[in-house]
Design an enzyme around this catalytic site. Structure first.
Site: not given
Ligand code: PLP
Length: 377
Positions: A70, A152, A200-201, A328
């Site tokens: 990603g 996320n 992202s797999a 923290c």
């Molecule tokens: N974008 C989002 C929303 C994500 O949650 C993440 C991974 O934590 C990434 C991008 C990054 O992906 P990758 O771990 O495949 O580089």
């Protein structure tokens, strides 16, 4: 008991995915760029995978570019759009993943473009009227809008189709970081009319270090990684053939059982939210967990206690893996930019519980019991 509730960070690989990758590791070692039989076999495997992956999102195979995940896919769009598409204005938000927000800031600094941040409301939703206002005010500019499909940390979902329509109205390009949602929701890029999306797999039981960027066939980007003609000159470097096969298998499994996985995981999330409220009635949830929310994520704002900073470690001692949303508890020196973007008090601990198809009700019951004991209830 070991309980893994950090599936938004990464997921365990599906055994079927591993089984699909092993023979490729053993037998298909030919370089896909080599002209001999072994090379041609590897090339055929990659092109078959590309076709299959494209099919799951209703794209053409030529619109799929395999990447290392990603972060790279997000970087490809944000870094290439200025030169290749004439973009001189990027709109994003403060609660994007660092792969987008840090990259946008870097492009702002080095490529002399304007960066605008769209407002979010107190529940964490993107303010679409402010998005329109920003586009209206910058009509003289060529804009790229980059807004993630699901956050996320807090799980809020963006109405992709609506945002794509707004972008079309102002002739802006639309990129969405769909890393948390590919493999969890169906996609149809033709219907969505989206320009770029990222995958992202390892977020849906595939291997780490592999993903893809979808680029609408009307658009062309130059590579940010140069040094070879792979991926039709878009991304140099010998292809991660095992990763690509794993990604494709993970997508196949995800699409086959999507509805039942969603039902199961949604049930766990709702159950956990209800049980937590029974144990700690003053608990709050960050974002809008029972609204337009990614079904795999529950972000919990715990009440103040004498173990604020230790909560994540206390859970870890009991075998429960979760992520922290505050300085923290996450072990990072700065708090969560998402929670601070929402104005959430980070003195009190916030924890992200994120679920997968492998989690069970028994694991949730165990976690609730541990929390109950930790808070002396
Ligand atoms: N974008 C989002 C929303 C994500 O949650 C993440 C991974 O934590 C990434 C991008 C990054 O992906 P990758 O771990 O495949 O580089």
């Amino acid at each position: 008991m070991k309980v893994y509730l950090d599936n938004a960070a990464t997921t365990p690989m599906d055994e079927e995915v591993i089984a699909a990758m092993i023979p490729v590791m053993k037998e298909n070692y030919g370089n896909p760029s080599s002209v001999h039989a072994l090379g041609r076999q590897s090339r055929a495997i990659i092109e078959k995978a590309r076709k299959q992956v494209a099919g799951y999102i209703n794209a053409a195979p030529s619109e799929i570019f395999f990447t290392s995940g990603g972060t790279e896919a997000d970087n490809m769009v944000l870094r290439s759009c200025t030169e290749d598409l004439g973009v001189n204005h990027i709109i994003t938000s403060t609660i994007e993943h660092h792969a987008v927000i840090d990259t946008a800031q870097c492009v702002e600094k080095h490529n002399n473009i304007k960066l605008s941040l769209v407002n979010i409301d107190d529940k964490g939703y993107i303010d679409l009227s402010h998005l329109e206002q920003l586009l209206e005010e910058n009509k003289d500019k060529k804009t790229l809008v980059s807004l993630m499909h699901a956050n996320n940390e807090i799980g809020n979902l963006l109405p992709l189709k609506k945002v794509a329509e707004i972008c079309k109205k102002y002739q802006a390009y639309f990129h969405s970081d769909t890393v948390q949602t590919v493999g969890h929701y169906p996609f149809d890029v033709r219907e969505l009319k989206i320009d770029f999306m990222t995958c992202s797999a390892h977020k849906f039981h595939g291997p780490k270090g592999t993903g893809f960027l979808f680029v609408n066939s009307d658009l062309q980007l130059k590579p940010i990684i140069t040094g070879g003609a792979q991926e039709r000159n878009m991304r140099a470097g010998t292809e991660n053939i095992y990763g690509i096969v794993g990604l494709t298998k993970a997508m196949e499994i995800a699409h086959k059982d999507m509805e039942s996985h969603e039902k199961h995981i949604k049930g766990l999330k709702r159950y956990m939210a209800e049980e937590l409220k029974k144990v700690l009635p003053t608990i709050e949830f960050n974002g809008d967990p029972l609204g337009d929310s990614l079904y795999t994520v529950l972000n919990v704002h715990f009440p103040h206690s004498d173990m604020d900073e230790m909560l994540i470690y206390n859970l870890d001692i009991e075998g429960i893996c979760v992520s922290g949303g505050s300085a923290c508890s996450s072990g990072s020196s700065v708090g969560s930019h998402v929670l601070s973007g929402l104005g959430i008090n980070q003195e009190q601990p916030s924890l992200r519980f994120s679920f997968s198809k492998y989690n069970t009700k028994e694991e949730i019951d165990y976690t609730i019991n541990v929390i109950k004991e930790l808070f002396g209830k």
